[in-house]
Design a protein around this motif. Structure first.
Motif, mmCIF file in Angstrom:
data_model
loop_
_atom_site.group_PDB
_atom_site.id
_atom_site.type_symbol
_atom_site.label_atom_id
_atom_site.label_comp_id
_atom_site.label_asym_id
_atom_site.label_seq_id
_atom_site.Cartn_x
_atom_site.Cartn_y
_atom_site.Cartn_z
ATOM 1 N N ASN A 15 0.834 -1.204 0.000
ATOM 2 C CA ASN A 15 0.000 0.000 0.000
ATOM 3 C C ASN A 15 0.866 1.250 0.000
ATOM 4 O O ASN A 15 1.818 1.349 0.786
ATOM 5 C CB ASN A 15 -0.904 0.014 1.238
ATOM 6 C CG ASN A 15 -1.854 -1.167 1.263
ATOM 7 O OD1 ASN A 15 -2.478 -1.479 0.264
ATOM 8 N ND2 ASN A 15 -1.953 -1.828 2.403
ATOM 9 N N GLY A 16 0.533 2.201 -0.840
ATOM 10 C CA GLY A 16 1.299 3.431 -0.905
ATOM 11 C C GLY A 16 0.868 4.421 0.162
ATOM 12 O O GLY A 16 -0.299 4.440 0.581
ATOM 13 N N VAL A 17 1.814 5.229 0.609
ATOM 14 C CA VAL A 17 1.496 6.314 1.535
ATOM 15 C C VAL A 17 0.743 7.392 0.755
ATOM 16 O O VAL A 17 1.213 7.859 -0.286
ATOM 17 C CB VAL A 17 2.783 6.905 2.149
ATOM 18 C CG1 VAL A 17 2.455 8.115 3.015
ATOM 19 C CG2 VAL A 17 3.523 5.844 2.954
ATOM 20 N N VAL A 18 -0.432 7.775 1.237
ATOM 21 C CA VAL A 18 -1.241 8.774 0.532
ATOM 22 C C VAL A 18 -0.605 10.149 0.702
ATOM 23 O O VAL A 18 -0.393 10.622 1.814
ATOM 24 C CB VAL A 18 -2.685 8.797 1.063
ATOM 25 C CG1 VAL A 18 -3.485 9.901 0.376
ATOM 26 C CG2 VAL A 18 -3.350 7.447 0.842
ATOM 27 N N THR A 19 -0.270 10.787 -0.412
ATOM 28 C CA THR A 19 0.393 12.096 -0.373
ATOM 29 C C THR A 19 -0.427 13.195 -1.040
ATOM 30 O O THR A 19 0.014 14.341 -1.102
ATOM 31 C CB THR A 19 1.775 12.026 -1.051
ATOM 32 O OG1 THR A 19 1.615 11.588 -2.408
ATOM 33 C CG2 THR A 19 2.697 11.067 -0.317
ATOM 34 N N GLY A 20 -1.583 12.852 -1.580
ATOM 35 C CA GLY A 20 -2.382 13.875 -2.234
ATOM 36 C C GLY A 20 -3.681 13.320 -2.776
ATOM 37 O O GLY A 20 -3.992 12.133 -2.628
ATOM 38 N N LEU A 21 -4.455 14.182 -3.414
ATOM 39 C CA LEU A 21 -5.717 13.825 -4.047
ATOM 40 C C LEU A 21 -5.632 14.137 -5.530
ATOM 41 O O LEU A 21 -4.969 15.100 -5.931
ATOM 42 C CB LEU A 21 -6.876 14.614 -3.424
ATOM 43 C CG LEU A 21 -7.089 14.480 -1.912
ATOM 44 C CD1 LEU A 21 -8.185 15.444 -1.450
ATOM 45 C CD2 LEU A 21 -7.443 13.048 -1.539
ATOM 46 N N THR A 22 -6.304 13.337 -6.352
ATOM 47 C CA THR A 22 -6.311 13.611 -7.788
ATOM 48 C C THR A 22 -7.646 13.215 -8.395
ATOM 49 O O THR A 22 -8.291 12.254 -7.951
ATOM 50 C CB THR A 22 -5.175 12.879 -8.515
ATOM 51 O OG1 THR A 22 -5.195 13.251 -9.902
ATOM 52 C CG2 THR A 22 -5.307 11.369 -8.398
ATOM 53 N N ASN A 23 -8.052 13.953 -9.411
ATOM 54 C CA ASN A 23 -9.277 13.666 -10.148
ATOM 55 C C ASN A 23 -8.962 13.227 -11.576
ATOM 56 O O ASN A 23 -9.844 13.179 -12.428
ATOM 57 C CB ASN A 23 -10.171 14.927 -10.174
ATOM 58 C CG ASN A 23 -11.581 14.636 -10.626
ATOM 59 O OD1 ASN A 23 -12.151 13.601 -10.300
ATOM 60 N ND2 ASN A 23 -12.156 15.542 -11.405
ATOM 61 N N THR B 105 5.512 11.058 -12.179
ATOM 62 C CA THR B 105 4.392 11.962 -11.946
ATOM 63 C C THR B 105 4.488 12.598 -10.566
ATOM 64 O O THR B 105 4.193 13.792 -10.389
ATOM 65 C CB THR B 105 3.049 11.221 -12.104
ATOM 66 O OG1 THR B 105 2.968 10.687 -13.436
ATOM 67 C CG2 THR B 105 1.873 12.142 -11.865
ATOM 68 N N PHE B 106 4.912 11.814 -9.574
ATOM 69 C CA PHE B 106 5.130 12.384 -8.246
ATOM 70 C C PHE B 106 6.235 13.435 -8.302
ATOM 71 O O PHE B 106 6.138 14.495 -7.675
ATOM 72 C CB PHE B 106 5.481 11.288 -7.251
ATOM 73 C CG PHE B 106 5.586 11.772 -5.823
ATOM 74 C CD1 PHE B 106 4.526 12.441 -5.219
ATOM 75 C CD2 PHE B 106 6.733 11.566 -5.086
ATOM 76 C CE1 PHE B 106 4.614 12.895 -3.905
ATOM 77 C CE2 PHE B 106 6.830 12.003 -3.776
ATOM 78 C CZ PHE B 106 5.769 12.668 -3.179
ATOM 79 N N THR B 107 7.270 13.153 -9.097
ATOM 80 C CA THR B 107 8.334 14.142 -9.304
ATOM 81 C C THR B 107 7.755 15.418 -9.896
ATOM 82 O O THR B 107 8.093 16.536 -9.481
ATOM 83 C CB THR B 107 9.415 13.583 -10.237
ATOM 84 O OG1 THR B 107 10.015 12.432 -9.632
ATOM 85 C CG2 THR B 107 10.494 14.613 -10.533
ATOM 86 N N THR B 108 6.869 15.271 -10.872
ATOM 87 C CA THR B 108 6.215 16.424 -11.492
ATOM 88 C C THR B 108 5.513 17.283 -10.447
ATOM 89 O O THR B 108 5.633 18.510 -10.431
ATOM 90 C CB THR B 108 5.190 15.953 -12.539
ATOM 91 O OG1 THR B 108 5.872 15.236 -13.584
ATOM 92 C CG2 THR B 108 4.429 17.120 -13.143
ATOM 93 N N ARG B 109 4.798 16.637 -9.551
ATOM 94 C CA ARG B 109 4.031 17.375 -8.558
ATOM 95 C C ARG B 109 4.940 17.994 -7.495
ATOM 96 O O ARG B 109 4.697 19.118 -7.036
ATOM 97 C CB ARG B 109 2.974 16.463 -7.932
ATOM 98 C CG ARG B 109 2.001 15.917 -8.982
ATOM 99 C CD ARG B 109 0.757 15.308 -8.370
ATOM 100 N NE ARG B 109 -0.172 16.334 -7.933
ATOM 101 C CZ ARG B 109 -1.474 16.348 -8.212
ATOM 102 N NH1 ARG B 109 -2.008 15.404 -8.973
ATOM 103 N NH2 ARG B 109 -2.255 17.303 -7.757
ATOM 104 N N VAL B 110 5.990 17.275 -7.117
ATOM 105 C CA VAL B 110 6.925 17.808 -6.116
ATOM 106 C C VAL B 110 7.603 19.073 -6.639
ATOM 107 O O VAL B 110 7.665 20.104 -5.953
ATOM 108 C CB VAL B 110 7.974 16.756 -5.726
ATOM 109 C CG1 VAL B 110 9.092 17.381 -4.890
ATOM 110 C CG2 VAL B 110 7.338 15.617 -4.939
ATOM 111 N N VAL B 111 8.133 19.009 -7.875
ATOM 112 C CA VAL B 111 8.848 20.158 -8.425
ATOM 113 C C VAL B 111 7.875 21.291 -8.741
ATOM 114 O O VAL B 111 8.192 22.468 -8.551
ATOM 115 C CB VAL B 111 9.672 19.754 -9.670
ATOM 116 C CG1 VAL B 111 10.470 20.942 -10.203
ATOM 117 C CG2 VAL B 111 10.621 18.608 -9.339
ATOM 118 N N THR B 112 6.672 20.947 -9.191
ATOM 119 C CA THR B 112 5.652 21.973 -9.402
ATOM 120 C C THR B 112 5.359 22.712 -8.099
ATOM 121 O O THR B 112 5.216 23.947 -8.079
ATOM 122 C CB THR B 112 4.350 21.337 -9.931
ATOM 123 O OG1 THR B 112 4.571 20.832 -11.251
ATOM 124 C CG2 THR B 112 3.209 22.354 -9.982
#
Length: 448
Positions: A41-49, A246-253
């Motif tokens: 199970n991944g650690v939840v770090t955000g929400l997405t639609n 994609t997580f990298t995308t969100r972190v750098v964003t």
């Protein structure tokens, strides 16, 4: 051995001694290595639609593995492919859906296609001055360099308004095929001493058609080839917010950085063999098998080879059967299921039925071999990388282009997640690390 190399060996050993942590410490402090617990199970770090991955369902209060599903903006990915397959190319349609949240009607789709087509152009002399300069066999590095250099041509590079970021993302989606293919041709010419081909994209062709047209010296391709590549692009376009790039995308964003830097960071993540480079390892593994197993129909011989891989006695001795298993999916990867549906058709057209039979045998046999050796908590099945490399090889796409093609598709998902992060969060992503260092008293130089 040179003196500097000796120093590096010594310094590397110092790093191992200073940074090495006992595995038990992660359990002691309840730290999820790789942001995943022991049950996957991944650690939840955000929400997405934007998308969702289904790998488990709850039955009588118990989490139970199920057949995998991938959803784009609420639509089953398999149903999307069924909807356009055989009638039209789907890359542009799926891109519209992921970016804007709805399936386009005919008028909207035409306008979107026309916009992407109009953006398929690079700055004057960019191909000569940037892509052809210092060509590399690593096309992902070439692609990253090109993206970062494009920032120099954008007067509004650092503007992070949604309107400007959307403009930048649409431009990058449009030119990624050119940057990748031209990067490959430059490498193939300057380093492999082959002829140089720089074909301009056509406004009348789809992304998949343009890719094949620009890649091939004679610009030719069949409708089946373009259709298969188009579906491959759709299946690789997006895969939830938790995958590494994609997580990298969100972190750098979240740090407020510009679009070009964000996408360059995502590219750097994708190129890793544990992420976007996995299908290359599948092809190399299969090539090694074909060298060491004389009869591809001998199931016992193939099984023995797979056991040797797991025992670190064959191939790269990492103990991994590449293309098997997934960090999230349990019983099946829906993308692999879709792939297999048209791989057989393409294999028949290309005279590769024997290869297809071998892939099918390993897909059936590998989970059994893995289960004999390791504790399986969620099941093992073929993932999308298992068949995608085979597909690309049948499309006569060079190995160096495998991961760049992944990027050409995934730039759409990255763009959608960057925009979603900008609209909703406005807070830098900064997870915590538990320090386990031991405090020490300072030692003067003459006492060390």
């Amino acid at each position: 051995m040179k003196k500097n190399e000796l120093y590096l060996n010594d310094y590397a050993q110092l790093c191992r001694e200073a940074d090495g942590l006992e595995p038990e410490m992660f359990d002691k402090y309840e730290v999820q290595r790789g942001l995943r617990d022991k049950n996957g199970n991944g650690v939840v770090t955000g929400l997405t639609n934007i998308s969702r991955i289904d790998a488990f369902k709850t039955v009588d209060g118990v989490k139970t593995p199920c057949e995998g599903k991938l959803w784009y903006r609420g639509y089953d990915c398999i149903e999307l492919v069924k909807g356009f397959r055989g009638t039209r190319f789907g890359f542009e349609e799926a891109a519209y859906l992921l970016l804007f949240g709805n399936l386009p009607n005919e008028k909207q789709l035409k306008e979107f296609r026309d916009m992407l087509a109009a953006n398929r152009t690079l700055p004057t002399n960019f191909t000569r001055d940037v892509i052809m300069k210092a060509p590399s066999s690593d096309i992902m590095n070439s692609l990253t360099r090109s993206v970062l250099t494009l920032a120099s041509y954008d007067r509004n590079c650092s503007d992070t308004s949604v309107e400007n970021v959307l403009r930048q993302c649409l431009n990058l989606i449009s030119v990624f095929p050119m940057l990748a293919v031209y990067g490959y041709h430059s490498y193939n010419h300057y380093q492999n001493d082959e002829s140089m081909y720089i074909h301009r994209p056509s406004r009348k062709l789809s992304t998949a058609e343009n890719l094949l047209m620009m890649l091939r010296p004679d610009k030719s391709y069949t409708e089946l080839e373009a259709s298969v590549l188009d579906i491959a692009l759709v299946l690789h376009m997006e895969h939830g917010g938790g995958n590494n790039s994609t997580f990298t995308t969100r972190v750098v964003t979240s740090s407020g950085s510009d679009t070009y830097s964000v996408i360059a960071a995502a590219l750097s993540s994708l190129k890793g063999p544990k992420h976007g480079g996995a299908n290359i390892k599948v092809v190399e593994m299969m090539q090694d098998l074909e060298k060491h197993v004389s009869d591809w129909e001998d199931e016992d011989a193939v099984r023995d080879y797979l056991k040797k891989i797991l025992n670190k006695e064959a191939f790269d001795r990492k103990g991994l059967i590449y293309g098997m298993g997934h960090a999230v999916y349990s019983l099946s990867d829906p993308r692999a299921q879709v792939f297999k549906g048209f791989v057989h058709q393409l294999a028949s057209a290309k005279g590769r039925e024997k290869d297809f039979a071998l892939y099918s045998m390993i897909e059936r046999m590998a989970p059994e071999v893995i289960a004999e050796k390791a504790r399986i908590y969620k099941g093992v099945s073929a993932n999308v990388d298992f068949y995608s490399g085979f597909v690309y090889s049948m499309l006569e796409i060079p190995l160096e282009m495998f991961t760049p093609i992944f990027a050409i598709a995934r730039i759409v998902g990255w763009s959608a997640h960057r925009i979603e992060e900008l609209i909703n969060m406005d807070k830098i992503i900064r997870p915590a690390y538990k320090s386990v260092m031991r405090e020490q008293e300072y030692i003067p130089m003459n006492e060390r």
